[in-house]
Design a protein around this motif. Structure first.
Motif, PDB file in Angstrom:
ATOM      1  N   THR A 126       0.845  -1.195   0.000  1.00 42.55           N
ATOM      2  CA  THR A 126       0.000   0.000   0.000  1.00 42.55           C
ATOM      3  C   THR A 126       0.883   1.249   0.000  1.00 42.55           C
ATOM      4  N   PHE A 127       0.517   2.204  -0.862  1.00 38.39           N
ATOM      5  CA  PHE A 127       1.280   3.452  -0.958  1.00 38.39           C
ATOM      6  C   PHE A 127       0.347   4.584  -1.359  1.00 38.39           C
ATOM      7  N   VAL A 128       0.874   5.801  -1.344  1.00 36.97           N
ATOM      8  CA  VAL A 128       0.128   6.997  -1.729  1.00 36.97           C
ATOM      9  C   VAL A 128       0.760   7.564  -2.985  1.00 36.97           C
ATOM     10  N   THR A 129      -0.088   8.054  -3.882  1.00 38.64           N
ATOM     11  CA  THR A 129       0.409   8.642  -5.119  1.00 38.64           C
ATOM     12  C   THR A 129      -0.527   9.763  -5.556  1.00 38.64           C
ATOM     13  N   THR A 130      -0.289  10.269  -6.735  1.00 34.21           N
ATOM     14  CA  THR A 130      -1.111  11.316  -7.328  1.00 34.21           C
ATOM     15  C   THR A 130      -2.102  10.679  -8.296  1.00 34.21           C
ATOM     16  N   PRO A 131      -3.165  11.408  -8.668  1.00 37.36           N
ATOM     17  CA  PRO A 131      -4.132  10.851  -9.622  1.00 37.36           C
ATOM     18  C   PRO A 131      -3.457  10.375 -10.908  1.00 37.36           C
ATOM     19  N   LYS A 132      -3.949   9.270 -11.420  1.00 37.58           N
ATOM     20  CA  LYS A 132      -3.510   8.621 -12.662  1.00 37.58           C
ATOM     21  C   LYS A 132      -2.184   7.885 -12.531  1.00 37.58           C
ATOM     22  N   SER A 133      -1.456   8.075 -11.440  1.00 39.03           N
ATOM     23  CA  SER A 133      -0.168   7.411 -11.285  1.00 39.03           C
ATOM     24  C   SER A 133      -0.356   6.014 -10.694  1.00 39.03           C
ATOM     25  N   THR A 134       0.538   5.115 -11.069  1.00 42.40           N
ATOM     26  CA  THR A 134       0.517   3.759 -10.505  1.00 42.40           C
ATOM     27  C   THR A 134       1.784   3.478  -9.705  1.00 42.40           C
ATOM     28  N   GLU A 135       2.575   4.515  -9.466  1.00 44.85           N
ATOM     29  CA  GLU A 135       3.818   4.385  -8.702  1.00 44.85           C
ATOM     30  C   GLU A 135       3.724   5.236  -7.444  1.00 44.85           C
ATOM     31  N   PRO A 136       4.453   4.861  -6.399  1.00 44.40           N
ATOM     32  CA  PRO A 136       4.468   5.697  -5.190  1.00 44.40           C
ATOM     33  C   PRO A 136       4.901   7.114  -5.521  1.00 44.40           C
ATOM     34  N   GLU A 137       4.297   8.087  -4.866  1.00 46.23           N
ATOM     35  CA  GLU A 137       4.572   9.495  -5.101  1.00 46.23           C
ATOM     36  C   GLU A 137       6.024   9.802  -4.799  1.00 46.23           C
ATOM     37  N   GLY A 138       6.758  10.205  -5.824  1.00 45.81           N
ATOM     38  CA  GLY A 138       8.105  10.676  -5.642  1.00 45.81           C
ATOM     39  C   GLY A 138       9.115   9.644  -5.182  1.00 45.81           C
ATOM     40  N   ASN A 139       8.767   8.381  -5.209  1.00 42.68           N
ATOM     41  CA  ASN A 139       9.675   7.320  -4.769  1.00 42.68           C
ATOM     42  C   ASN A 139      10.274   7.645  -3.413  1.00 42.68           C
ATOM     43  N   LEU A 140      11.602   7.658  -3.285  1.00 41.10           N
ATOM     44  CA  LEU A 140      12.229   7.864  -1.980  1.00 41.10           C
ATOM     45  C   LEU A 140      11.869   9.226  -1.409  1.00 41.10           C
ATOM     46  N   PRO A 184      -7.964  -4.657 -12.323  1.00 42.53           N
ATOM     47  CA  PRO A 184      -7.034  -5.778 -12.450  1.00 42.53           C
ATOM     48  C   PRO A 184      -5.631  -5.329 -12.047  1.00 42.53           C
ATOM     49  N   GLU A 185      -4.875  -6.205 -11.417  1.00 40.38           N
ATOM     50  CA  GLU A 185      -3.503  -5.893 -11.030  1.00 40.38           C
ATOM     51  C   GLU A 185      -2.718  -5.506 -12.274  1.00 40.38           C
ATOM     52  N   GLY A 186      -1.958  -4.422 -12.209  1.00 45.48           N
ATOM     53  CA  GLY A 186      -1.158  -3.973 -13.343  1.00 45.48           C
ATOM     54  C   GLY A 186      -1.893  -3.064 -14.305  1.00 45.48           C
ATOM     55  N   ALA A 187      -3.139  -2.715 -14.021  1.00 45.82           N
ATOM     56  CA  ALA A 187      -3.899  -1.831 -14.908  1.00 45.82           C
ATOM     57  C   ALA A 187      -3.208  -0.474 -15.010  1.00 45.82           C
ATOM     58  N   THR A 188      -3.232   0.095 -16.205  1.00 45.48           N
ATOM     59  CA  THR A 188      -2.660   1.430 -16.395  1.00 45.48           C
ATOM     60  C   THR A 188      -3.687   2.431 -16.906  1.00 45.48           C
ATOM     61  N   ASP A 189      -4.779   1.956 -17.471  1.00 46.50           N
ATOM     62  CA  ASP A 189      -5.851   2.834 -17.934  1.00 46.50           C
ATOM     63  C   ASP A 189      -6.824   3.016 -16.775  1.00 46.50           C
ATOM     64  N   ILE A 190      -6.600   4.087 -15.989  1.00 44.55           N
ATOM     65  CA  ILE A 190      -7.355   4.277 -14.752  1.00 44.55           C
ATOM     66  C   ILE A 190      -8.057   5.639 -14.740  1.00 44.55           C
ATOM     67  N   ALA A 191      -9.205   5.691 -14.072  1.00 41.68           N
ATOM     68  CA  ALA A 191      -9.981   6.924 -14.010  1.00 41.68           C
ATOM     69  C   ALA A 191      -9.322   7.970 -13.112  1.00 41.68           C
ATOM     70  N   PHE A 192      -8.695   7.535 -12.044  1.00 44.92           N
ATOM     71  CA  PHE A 192      -7.963   8.461 -11.167  1.00 44.92           C
ATOM     72  C   PHE A 192      -6.808   7.753 -10.503  1.00 44.92           C
TER      73      PHE A 192
END
Length: 192
Positions: A126-140, A184-192
């Motif tokens: 579990t992590f926090v990010t910005t809308p449309k992103s699938t990666e942790p916000e700002g990494n380190l 689905p796990e790995g989805a990249t086309d996301i609404a937010f």
């Protein structure tokens, strides 16, 4: 203990210097894309962390907020849904979102998930990010800083009996849920 206190002071000083460096770069004409690239994040993530937009209603400068508690809120929301705790889950939603996303809709979608993948066994990564992103916000940097402006997205892997899916929760500035996605796990086309 003194080493811990000294390290904590060093981190606070590094944050202050970084804030000053970004403010100076903006004054010198650097774009959010350039700043984001220097920090290893998107321009939106850089803006959400360091930007100083004015609230159009009040004219006051909007400030970034801490997000380190949002992973726990993300997992709590999905656990409440899985347990069928309507009152607690709906209590986490913004009052307008409750009207647009009523409990019968949430639980119907959850029933579809359970029908495909089984009961919830837990949440992972579990992590926090910005809308449309699938990666942790700002990494380190995001993990150290833990601040965002505006909507923050809690993302978790919902570990179910027969598979995994991605759960996303959008939180407003007051930590009220303003959106929920099951993907689905790995989805990249996301609404937010």
């Amino acid at each position: 203990m003194e080493r811990i206190r000294a390290a904590h002071r060093d981190v606070a000083e590094a944050h202050r210097r970084l804030d000053e460096a970004v403010a100076r770069a903006r004054l010198d004409g650097s774009t959010w894309a350039e700043i984001g690239a220097a920090l290893g994040m998107s321009r939106q993530a850089a803006f959400k962390r360091f930007g100083k937009p004015k609230n159009p209603t009040t004219g006051e400068t909007m400030s970034a907020r801490m997000t380190d508690h949002l992973p726990a809120l993300t997992e709590k929301f999905f656990t409440l849904v899985a347990e069928g705790d309507e009152e607690a889950a709906m209590g986490m939603l913004h009052h307008r979102t409750r009207k647009e996303l009523p409990w019968p809709t949430i639980i119907e979608v959850w029933a579809s998930v359970v029908g495909e993948y089984g009961e919830l066994e837990g949440c992972d990564n579990t992590f926090v990010t910005t809308p449309k992103s699938t990666e942790p916000e700002g990494n380190l940097l995001g993990k150290i800083n833990g601040k965002l402006l505006g909507i923050a997205i809690g993302v978790t892997t919902l570990r179910l009996e027969a598979g995994e899916i991605m759960g996303r929760v959008a939180f407003d500035k007051d930590d009220a849920v303003v959106g929920v996605l099951f993907l689905p796990e790995g989805a990249t086309d996301i609404a937010f």
